[in-house]
Design a protein around this motif. Structure first.
Motif, PDB file in Angstrom:
ATOM      1  N   UNK A 294     -67.673  53.130   8.051  1.00  0.00           N
ATOM      2  CA  UNK A 294     -67.140  51.895   7.467  1.00  0.00           C
ATOM      3  C   UNK A 294     -67.817  51.660   6.100  1.00  0.00           C
ATOM      4  N   UNK A 295     -69.145  51.836   6.085  1.00  0.00           N
ATOM      5  CA  UNK A 295     -69.909  51.656   4.844  1.00  0.00           C
ATOM      6  C   UNK A 295     -69.477  52.647   3.773  1.00  0.00           C
ATOM      7  N   UNK A 296     -69.226  53.883   4.184  1.00  0.00           N
ATOM      8  CA  UNK A 296     -68.827  54.912   3.213  1.00  0.00           C
ATOM      9  C   UNK A 296     -67.488  54.540   2.571  1.00  0.00           C
ATOM     10  N   UNK A 297     -66.576  54.033   3.402  1.00  0.00           N
ATOM     11  CA  UNK A 297     -65.265  53.635   2.855  1.00  0.00           C
ATOM     12  C   UNK A 297     -65.435  52.453   1.900  1.00  0.00           C
ATOM     13  N   UNK A 298     -66.253  51.485   2.340  1.00  0.00           N
ATOM     14  CA  UNK A 298     -66.445  50.272   1.526  1.00  0.00           C
ATOM     15  C   UNK A 298     -67.066  50.614   0.172  1.00  0.00           C
ATOM     16  N   UNK A 299     -67.821  51.696   0.134  1.00  0.00           N
ATOM     17  CA  UNK A 299     -68.514  52.109  -1.100  1.00  0.00           C
ATOM     18  C   UNK A 299     -67.525  52.340  -2.240  1.00  0.00           C
ATOM     19  N   UNK A 300     -66.280  52.660  -1.866  1.00  0.00           N
ATOM     20  CA  UNK A 300     -65.296  52.967  -2.920  1.00  0.00           C
ATOM     21  C   UNK A 300     -64.606  51.745  -3.488  1.00  0.00           C
ATOM     22  N   UNK A 301     -64.911  50.562  -2.926  1.00  0.00           N
ATOM     23  CA  UNK A 301     -64.277  49.348  -3.461  1.00  0.00           C
ATOM     24  C   UNK A 301     -64.886  49.038  -4.827  1.00  0.00           C
ATOM     25  N   UNK A 302     -64.014  48.703  -5.746  1.00  0.00           N
ATOM     26  CA  UNK A 302     -64.491  48.323  -7.083  1.00  0.00           C
ATOM     27  C   UNK A 302     -64.511  46.803  -7.171  1.00  0.00           C
ATOM     28  N   UNK A 303     -65.551  46.274  -7.760  1.00  0.00           N
ATOM     29  CA  UNK A 303     -65.610  44.821  -7.952  1.00  0.00           C
ATOM     30  C   UNK A 303     -65.694  44.538  -9.450  1.00  0.00           C
ATOM     31  N   UNK A 304     -65.123  43.423  -9.860  1.00  0.00           N
ATOM     32  CA  UNK A 304     -65.200  43.098 -11.289  1.00  0.00           C
ATOM     33  C   UNK A 304     -65.626  41.646 -11.466  1.00  0.00           C
ATOM     34  N   UNK A 305     -66.892  41.337 -11.137  1.00  0.00           N
ATOM     35  CA  UNK A 305     -67.329  39.953 -11.267  1.00  0.00           C
ATOM     36  C   UNK A 305     -67.421  39.503 -12.723  1.00  0.00           C
ATOM     37  N   UNK A 306     -67.103  38.231 -12.940  1.00  0.00           N
ATOM     38  CA  UNK A 306     -67.226  37.671 -14.289  1.00  0.00           C
ATOM     39  C   UNK A 306     -67.831  36.276 -14.164  1.00  0.00           C
ATOM     40  N   UNK A 307     -68.417  35.801 -15.257  1.00  0.00           N
ATOM     41  CA  UNK A 307     -69.022  34.467 -15.190  1.00  0.00           C
ATOM     42  C   UNK A 307     -67.925  33.413 -15.089  1.00  0.00           C
ATOM     43  N   UNK A 308     -68.135  32.441 -14.186  1.00  0.00           N
ATOM     44  CA  UNK A 308     -67.150  31.369 -14.012  1.00  0.00           C
ATOM     45  C   UNK A 308     -67.564  30.195 -14.872  1.00  0.00           C
ATOM     46  N   UNK A 309     -66.662  29.688 -15.663  1.00  0.00           N
ATOM     47  CA  UNK A 309     -67.020  28.459 -16.365  1.00  0.00           C
ATOM     48  C   UNK A 309     -65.824  27.557 -16.447  1.00  0.00           C
ATOM     49  N   UNK A 310     -66.102  26.278 -16.437  1.00  0.00           N
ATOM     50  CA  UNK A 310     -65.032  25.296 -16.511  1.00  0.00           C
ATOM     51  C   UNK A 310     -65.367  24.330 -17.602  1.00  0.00           C
ATOM     52  N   UNK A 311     -64.444  24.136 -18.527  1.00  0.00           N
ATOM     53  CA  UNK A 311     -64.674  23.138 -19.554  1.00  0.00           C
ATOM     54  C   UNK A 311     -64.472  21.781 -18.917  1.00  0.00           C
ATOM     55  N   UNK A 312     -65.379  20.882 -19.210  1.00  0.00           N
ATOM     56  CA  UNK A 312     -65.285  19.543 -18.626  1.00  0.00           C
ATOM     57  C   UNK A 312     -64.767  18.573 -19.661  1.00  0.00           C
ATOM     58  N   UNK A 313     -63.792  17.776 -19.291  1.00  0.00           N
ATOM     59  CA  UNK A 313     -63.386  16.700 -20.171  1.00  0.00           C
ATOM     60  C   UNK A 313     -63.942  15.416 -19.589  1.00  0.00           C
ATOM     61  N   UNK A 314     -64.937  14.882 -20.237  1.00  0.00           N
ATOM     62  CA  UNK A 314     -65.558  13.672 -19.711  1.00  0.00           C
ATOM     63  C   UNK A 314     -64.852  12.431 -20.217  1.00  0.00           C
ATOM     64  N   UNK A 315     -63.597  12.615 -20.663  1.00  0.00           N
ATOM     65  CA  UNK A 315     -62.847  11.501 -21.232  1.00  0.00           C
ATOM     66  C   UNK A 315     -62.806  10.290 -20.316  1.00  0.00           C
ATOM     67  N   UNK A 316     -62.507  10.519 -19.020  1.00  0.00           N
ATOM     68  CA  UNK A 316     -62.353   9.402 -18.098  1.00  0.00           C
ATOM     69  C   UNK A 316     -63.676   8.632 -18.007  1.00  0.00           C
ATOM     70  N   UNK A 317     -64.770   9.414 -17.929  1.00  0.00           N
ATOM     71  CA  UNK A 317     -66.082   8.796 -17.772  1.00  0.00           C
ATOM     72  C   UNK A 317     -66.502   7.996 -18.995  1.00  0.00           C
ATOM     73  N   UNK A 318     -66.136   8.452 -20.182  1.00  0.00           N
ATOM     74  CA  UNK A 318     -66.636   7.822 -21.394  1.00  0.00           C
ATOM     75  C   UNK A 318     -65.591   7.037 -22.167  1.00  0.00           C
ATOM     76  N   UNK A 319     -64.457   6.787 -21.544  1.00  0.00           N
ATOM     77  CA  UNK A 319     -63.429   5.987 -22.201  1.00  0.00           C
ATOM     78  C   UNK A 319     -62.970   6.590 -23.510  1.00  0.00           C
ATOM     79  N   UNK A 320     -62.655   7.852 -23.501  1.00  0.00           N
ATOM     80  CA  UNK A 320     -62.253   8.514 -24.753  1.00  0.00           C
ATOM     81  C   UNK A 320     -60.903   7.994 -25.216  1.00  0.00           C
ATOM     82  N   UNK A 321     -60.655   8.169 -26.486  1.00  0.00           N
ATOM     83  CA  UNK A 321     -59.432   7.625 -27.060  1.00  0.00           C
ATOM     84  C   UNK A 321     -58.214   8.425 -26.618  1.00  0.00           C
ATOM     85  N   UNK A 322     -57.042   7.840 -26.867  1.00  0.00           N
ATOM     86  CA  UNK A 322     -55.803   8.510 -26.519  1.00  0.00           C
ATOM     87  C   UNK A 322     -55.732   9.852 -27.236  1.00  0.00           C
ATOM     88  N   UNK A 323     -56.191   9.856 -28.516  1.00  0.00           N
ATOM     89  CA  UNK A 323     -56.144  11.098 -29.300  1.00  0.00           C
ATOM     90  C   UNK A 323     -56.915  12.209 -28.600  1.00  0.00           C
TER      91      UNK A 323
END
Ligand SMILES: Nc1ncnc2c1ncn2[C@@H]1O[C@H](COP(=O)(O)OP(=O)(O)OP(=O)(O)O)[C@@H](O)[C@H]1O
Length: 486
Positions: A325-354
């Motif tokens: 099972x381990x030998x088979x799993x060895x052939x799996x390729x993984x492609x991890x990447x950094x996860x990031x999310x841009x935050x819009x704090x508009x609601x929290x800080x009362x940002x303008x309509x613009x």
């Protein structure tokens, strides 16, 4: 793309194995990566893994090789998963927890205790301008149901998929942990809730797959961005040959469910490694286990597999199957990447309509990159129609809204189809009535002719038959004609 890391670990011979089968072992080590395995028929196989942990290896060796690099990545928002796999009683839980989650001495502590310390240490030594939050969840898959081990009232957690966050456990308890002691208390109470039973192979056998999820969230205030890395530890239930272990009743049912999900895991691994480069179907949805491990196996995660084995010749067939099972799993390729999310704090800080409009534009721009032009147009129209395109604060908000709109659209289309089906049924019934009336009218014509030709003798009789047959309400004109004929 890198391969997933696969290691083998052989525990020491148990006293039961020594007593019943002597000291005969099925492996001969060559170096830290290679060993020779001897099966029941004395046939030899050479195995090569990223690292082999022999009987005398220390818990800390396993942690440093297998877990530490993944923990460092998780703190840098790269998802990581460690899975322990193997026959029941082969040492999976020991590798994960040591002999006891709270009481193990320094030397015996497992991956969990060390990972908790490691996560806090990595966070402590990171940039000061970054605010870290560490959250913890814990579930088990028991008899194909996902149970929240931090809140047993949630005994059927649903697995969902979000394009941004990947596989999610809907409504799972997530607790914030601020120091290792607090984390260990939560871990220990979750572990106490696990389904454990006694089998012939193991006095305290895990009857479920247990999944520990640490989420490391970092807030980069300067750029208003949230990064999130998940570090997941999976202690699989052990595979077992039911005819060998003599499982009966509940234990047998559990063993069958465990074996079924492990074979689904094997099928996913086969599908992932069978036709490289070919877009074949990966059966993640065949079991809860494979669905939860979808990201770890086929996507955005750095993954390591620890294949736990008994060294005893008496367990050679099971160990050979684990190693294959381990030998088979060895052939799996993984492609991890950094996860990031841009935050819009508009609601929290009362940002303008613009600002909101800018944010909407930015979100739409990101979506445009992911979707076809036609999809974007449709989405814009739907959002406008539904009036929900006023305050999108993140790509996730928008994606949820998209799912919502799609759901509502599908529901209303389904309703329309149902209504149309009803109308068709009504029209069909009406059509039948009209046809029978037409047939009756045609027969009346024939009767009228017959009456003219043969006199009135059989007419009344036939007319009453006809009335019964077609439930015809005679039109006034027909009654008039009939009367004149009679
Ligand atoms: N490396 C090791 N050193 C010392 N003892 C070990 C080691 N690995 C396992 N053991 C002992 O072997 C027994 C079975 O191990 P463990 O409970 O970890 O098996 P498991 O693979 O988790 O089994 P199951 O799938 O049934 O839960 C336990 O008593 C454990 O303490």
């Amino acid at each position: 793309m890198s391969n997933i890391t696969v290691c083998a670990r052989f525990r020491p011979l148990s006293s039961k194995e020594k007593t019943n089968f002597g000291n005969s072992v099925c492996i001969r080590g060559i170096d830290s990566e290679t060993f020779i395995f001897k099966d029941e028929k004395e046939e030899e196989f050479k195995f090569c893994f990223d690292r082999v942990f022999y009987e005398n290896s220390e818990q800390v060796d396993v942690y440093e090789f297998l877990a530490l690099p993944i923990i460092r990545d998780a703190v840098n928002a790269i998802n990581g998963t460690i899975i322990t796999y193997g026959q029941t009683g082969a040492g999976k839980t020991y590798s994960m927890e040591g002999p006891d989650i709270l009481e193990s001495d320094e030397h015996q502590k497992g991956l969990l205790q060390r990972a908790v310390n490691g996560l806090f240490e990595c966070i402590k030594s990171s940039e000061e301008s970054v605010k870290y939050t560490l959250k913890f969840s814990m579930v088990e898959i028991y008899m194909e149901k996902v149970r929240d081990l931090l809140d047993l009232s949630k005994d059927n957690i649903q697995i969902k998929e979000s394009r941004v966050q990947g596989i999610l456990l809907s409504g799972v308890t997530e607790i914030s942990i601020s120091d290792p002691a607090e984390a260990m208390q939560s871990l220990s109470s979750g572990i106490a809730n696990r389904a454990v039973g006694e089998t012939q192979m193991n006095m305290a056998s895990s009857r479920s797959h247990c999944i520990y999820i640490f989420t490391v969230q970092q807030e980069l205030n300067r750029v208003k961005r949230v990064k999130e890395g998940k570090f997941v530890l999976v202690d699989l239930a052990g595979s077992e040959k039911v005819e060998k272990t003599g499982a009966e009743g509940k234990v047998l049912e559990e063993a069958k469910t465990i074996n079924k999900s492990l074979s689904a895991l094997g099928n996913v691994i086969n599908a992932l490694t069978c036709s490289p480069g070919k877009a074949n179907h990966i059966p993640y949805r065949d079991s809860k286990l494979t669905r939860i491990l979808q990201d770890a196996l086929g996507g955005n995660s750095r993954t390591a597999l620890l294949c736990c084995c008994s060294p005893s010749s008496s367990n050679a067939p099971e160990s050979l199957s684990t190693l294959r099972f381990g030998t088979r799993a060895k052939h799996i390729k993984a492609s991890p990447r950094a996860n990031s999310r841009e935050e819009n704090s508009a609601r929290d800080h009362g940002a303008s309509y613009a600002t909101k409009v800018e944010s909407s534009e930015r979100i739409l721009h990101q979506l445009r990159e992911r979707l076809d032009f036609e999809d974007v147009k449709l989405l814009e129209e739907l959002f406008t129609l539904e009036g929900i395109f006023f305050e999108p604060n993140s790509v996730e908000d928008l994606e949820l809204a998209y799912e919502d709109v799609t759901f509502r659209t599908i529901s209303s289309l389904k309703q329309a189809v149902e209504e149309l089906t009803c109308t068709v049924e009504e029209l069909n019934t009406e059509n039948k009535v009209l046809k029978s009336r037409m047939a009756a009218a045609q027969r009346i014509d024939v009767l009228l002719k017959e009456t003219e030709e043969n006199g009135n003798a059989s007419f009344l009789h036939k007319i009453s038959d006809l009335r019964k047959l077609a439930s015809v309400v005679w039109p006034f004109s027909v009654v008039k004609i009939l009367k004149s004929k009679l």
